[in-house]
Design a protein around this motif. Sequence first.
Motif, PDB file in Angstrom:
ATOM      1  N   HIS B  16       0.873  -1.121   0.086  1.00  0.00           N
ATOM      2  CA  HIS B  16      -0.002   0.145  -0.028  1.00  0.00           C
ATOM      3  C   HIS B  16       0.857   1.298  -0.144  1.00  0.00           C
ATOM      4  O   HIS B  16       0.354   2.361   0.006  1.00  0.00           O
ATOM      5  N   HIS B  17       2.221   1.122  -0.071  1.00  0.00           N
ATOM      6  CA  HIS B  17       3.060   2.174   0.131  1.00  0.00           C
ATOM      7  C   HIS B  17       4.502   1.767  -0.101  1.00  0.00           C
ATOM      8  O   HIS B  17       4.826   0.552   0.579  1.00  0.00           O
ATOM      9  N   PRO B  18       5.419   2.249  -1.075  1.00  0.00           N
ATOM     10  CA  PRO B  18       4.987   3.214  -1.999  1.00  0.00           C
ATOM     11  C   PRO B  18       4.359   2.539  -3.369  1.00  0.00           C
ATOM     12  O   PRO B  18       4.974   1.664  -3.868  1.00  0.00           O
ATOM     13  N   GLY B  28       0.503   6.640  -0.519  1.00  0.00           N
ATOM     14  CA  GLY B  28      -0.013   5.461   0.063  1.00  0.00           C
ATOM     15  C   GLY B  28      -1.304   5.415  -0.158  1.00  0.00           C
ATOM     16  O   GLY B  28      -2.188   6.225  -0.117  1.00  0.00           O
ATOM     17  N   THR B  55       1.748  -1.967   4.920  1.00  0.00           N
ATOM     18  CA  THR B  55       1.437  -0.618   5.294  1.00  0.00           C
ATOM     19  C   THR B  55       1.964   0.179   6.212  1.00  0.00           C
ATOM     20  O   THR B  55       2.222  -0.500   7.511  1.00  0.00           O
TER      21      THR B  55
END
Lengths: 188, 188
Positions: B16-18, B28, B55
């Motif tokens: 969910h990030h990056p 994100g 995350t």
Amino acid sequence: MMGKQKQQNVDIALLHHPVLGRKGEIIGSAVTNLDLHDIARTARTYGIGNYFVVTPYEDQQKLVDEILEHWCGGHGSTYNPARKEAFSLVKLANSLDEVIELTTKNQTSPVLVTTSAKNQAGSISYEESRARIARGEQTLLVFGTAHGLAPEITARADYTLPAITGPTDYNHLSVRAAVAIICDRLLR
Amino acid sequence: MMGKQKQQNVDIALLHHPVLGRKGEIIGSAVTNLDLHDIARTARTYGIGNYFVVTPYEDQQKLVDEILEHWCGGHGSTYNPARKEAFSLVKLANSLDEVIELTTKNQTSPVLVTTSAKNQAGSISYEESRARIARGEQTLLVFGTAHGLAPEITARADYTLPAITGPTDYNHLSVRAAVAIICDRLLR
């Protein structure tokens, strides 16, 4: 050789009634927003003609209409044109009979293919199904929500597809995943 | 010959990030409830070891924890034991680095395999990837949410997989569908 926009002669129907409940009883299920999105995107990727969302319930049909309006004509259509393209395949129908009526061409109804998480009588292999579709056989792939298609639907199939299994005996894929895998096996 | 409960030497990470936003910027993304359900069920079907939900955001980690608690220990675990079985594969992680740390065995880190809706440099065929996994190579399959993995993640891959294409040029599958199709191609 296939062109990159080749239209398969295949439609999909997602049934919300009659399907099975937890205890094997016949129920009607609610439409799930993400079933519309995910399966429309998969259908568009694999060149499916129409994706029929089948429910006899007026309130559920109204919900589907509102979602379609948002993505095909409303704000969503300019915000996300790729989603609009996928949603343009989605059609509402009251029943499997209506889907068959809508897809009958020159008085020939489509080959009715049902799917299940459990192996059913009358199944043929994915390879054989793939070959029949590649020969241009007009095909309607029928998927059930909840705990799967009612026996009265499966009994009408021209053939069924084997249950999807991985290397384990777990057979609880989401219908969204099952549609994706079956399209990939038959149409990639 | 594979037993029906064969454990693959493969883990999945959903980042969910990056990841990329609509305009190619690094963002994100928020955790989606159905990503947890669908991908856990697919992972369990195909014998995946762990499904890491990645995350760095505390509020998102708390949300995942609450969902896991419901299905693994709370009411959901008795209401739907099959879902509990799938959710038992789900693990939280802050970053890809943490996933690699958690999956490093005998000082050997897993082979890092990235996925994308666009073809990337350094891709090998699904057949070749399938063969490497079948030989027992410990593999971490990395999927991106939103508009895909950030270049800094893709740059770290040992190899990438080709974009999934059907007979059309539409390349907007949901990540839930992409995970299902890739697991089926590599592990069925």
